[in-house]
Scaffold this motif. Structure first.
Motif, PDB file in Angstrom:
ATOM      1  N   ALA A  64      71.460-124.790 -39.204  1.00 37.63           N
ATOM      2  CA  ALA A  64      71.767-123.725 -38.256  1.00 37.63           C
ATOM      3  C   ALA A  64      71.578-124.282 -36.854  1.00 37.63           C
ATOM      4  N   ALA A  65      72.527-124.002 -35.969  1.00 39.02           N
ATOM      5  CA  ALA A  65      72.465-124.504 -34.601  1.00 39.02           C
ATOM      6  C   ALA A  65      72.349-123.336 -33.630  1.00 39.02           C
ATOM      7  N   ASP A  66      71.335-123.404 -32.762  1.00 43.32           N
ATOM      8  CA  ASP A  66      71.197-122.421 -31.683  1.00 43.32           C
ATOM      9  C   ASP A  66      72.123-122.869 -30.558  1.00 43.32           C
ATOM     10  N   LEU A  67      73.235-122.166 -30.385  1.00 47.89           N
ATOM     11  CA  LEU A  67      74.229-122.554 -29.392  1.00 47.89           C
ATOM     12  C   LEU A  67      73.901-122.038 -28.000  1.00 47.89           C
ATOM     13  N   GLY A  68      72.758-121.372 -27.875  1.00 49.39           N
ATOM     14  CA  GLY A  68      72.321-120.943 -26.557  1.00 49.39           C
ATOM     15  C   GLY A  68      73.010-119.675 -26.090  1.00 49.39           C
ATOM     16  N   ARG A  69      72.990-119.461 -24.780  1.00 51.72           N
ATOM     17  CA  ARG A  69      73.586-118.255 -24.195  1.00 51.72           C
ATOM     18  C   ARG A  69      75.102-118.344 -24.249  1.00 51.72           C
ATOM     19  N   TRP A  70      75.707-117.188 -24.379  1.00 48.86           N
ATOM     20  CA  TRP A  70      77.160-117.100 -24.352  1.00 48.86           C
ATOM     21  C   TRP A  70      77.550-116.205 -23.184  1.00 48.86           C
ATOM     22  N   ARG A  71      78.850-116.188 -22.880  1.00 48.57           N
ATOM     23  CA  ARG A  71      79.300-115.309 -21.792  1.00 48.57           C
ATOM     24  C   ARG A  71      80.746-114.902 -22.002  1.00 48.57           C
TER      25      ARG A  71
END
Length: 291
Positions: A131-138
């Motif tokens: 599982a990869a935490d892709l961080g913040r999105w927008r």
């Protein structure tokens, strides 16, 4: 003649040629990357991934100042040789490759920071995948009209950025989804300045079962064409459907792509809402090819 050792891997059918180059000594030009990815004259893949130590590549050195534990950098390019910021399926396969090559140790339940052109991504090893935490999105703003072959009427898309740019289009039925010819790149109006992956999505009926949202998706990736799966595309599609569904929509999703099923989860973090992508990562074979 220079021979290049490579590994072939995939995540839900999204396939990659992976090469180990810890000190950044290989001359992998865009033309050579495209040749490696060529399905008739090369190994064949949706993208090429070079494993290089962060200190050996300028983009990686810039990340080490903020995260000195990000020893490895995923140098990713599309099948046409063009550089891309990140790849959600690719980073899971990259983590599997680092383990297989003995470059890192990562027990189930532990995580590792990996440098990318979209920043440092934390990859967590699961019992049956990563599982990869892709961080913040927008939201990227605007609703460009999207035209695609075998889509009779242009549809509005929603721009979403999860480290790389996406435009998500909602369709009315599985029949519409199956009829699309994504061998030809969809046309955006107005066009995206740096290009974009375009996802076409159909919500399941019912949309939510046991608190988990369910959707189907196909994708045309910039620089690669239609692929069996796109990890960041699955994330963008789930985010778009949640956005359209409103406040009562769940934060956990199952996204069915032609190559399998991916998991998407939205969760709160100190710097805002993050999104995580989970799924399998497989290494298929190794070989050598002349550069």
């Amino acid at each position: 003649m220079t021979m290049l050792r490579f590994t072939k891997g995939h995540g839900t059918g999204n396939d990659f040629v992976l090469v180990s180059d810890p000190e950044g000594l290989l001359d992998l030009t865009p033309a050579r990357r495209a040749a490696l990815a060529d399905r008739r004259f090369g190994v064949g893949a949706d993208g090429v991934i070079r494993a290089v130590r962060s200190q050996s590549i300028p983009e990686g050195r810039a990340l080490l100042a903020s995260d000195p534990d990000a020893e490895w950098f995923m140098d990713y390019s599309n099948s046409d040789g063009s550089v891309s910021e990140m790849c959600g399926n690719g980073i899971r396969v990259f983590a599997r490759f680092l383990l297989d090559q003995g470059l890192v140790e990562l027990a189930p339940g532990r995580s590792i920071p990996i440098g990318t052109r979209a920043g440092v991504i934390e990859v967590h090893r699961l019992a049956d995948g990563f599982a990869a935490d892709l961080g913040r999105w927008r939201l990227d703003g605007g609703e460009p009209l999207v035209r695609a072959r075998e889509l009779p009427v242009a549809r509005p898309g929603l721009g979403i950025n999860v480290g790389n740019p996406h435009v998500v289009v909602a369709l009315a039925s599985d029949d519409e989804l199956e009829a699309l010819d994504l061998g030809v790149a969809p046309v955006l109006d107005p066009p995206a300045a740096a290009g974009a992956n375009v996802e076409f999505v159909v919500p399941a009926d019912p949309l939510v079962v046991d608190g988990i949202g369910r959707i189907r998706m196909r994708v045309h990736e910039r620089g690669s064409g239609e692929t069996l799966s796109c990890g960041t595309g699955a994330v963008a599609a789930a985010l778009a459907v949640r956005y359209w569904a409103g406040a009562s929509a769940p934060s956990e999703w199952r996204v069915t792509v032609p190559g399998g099923v991916l998991g998407v989860r939205m969760f709160a973090a100190e710097d805002g809402e993050h999104v995580a992508l989970s799924g399998p990562a497989e290494l298929v074979f190794e070989g050598e090819i002349a550069l």
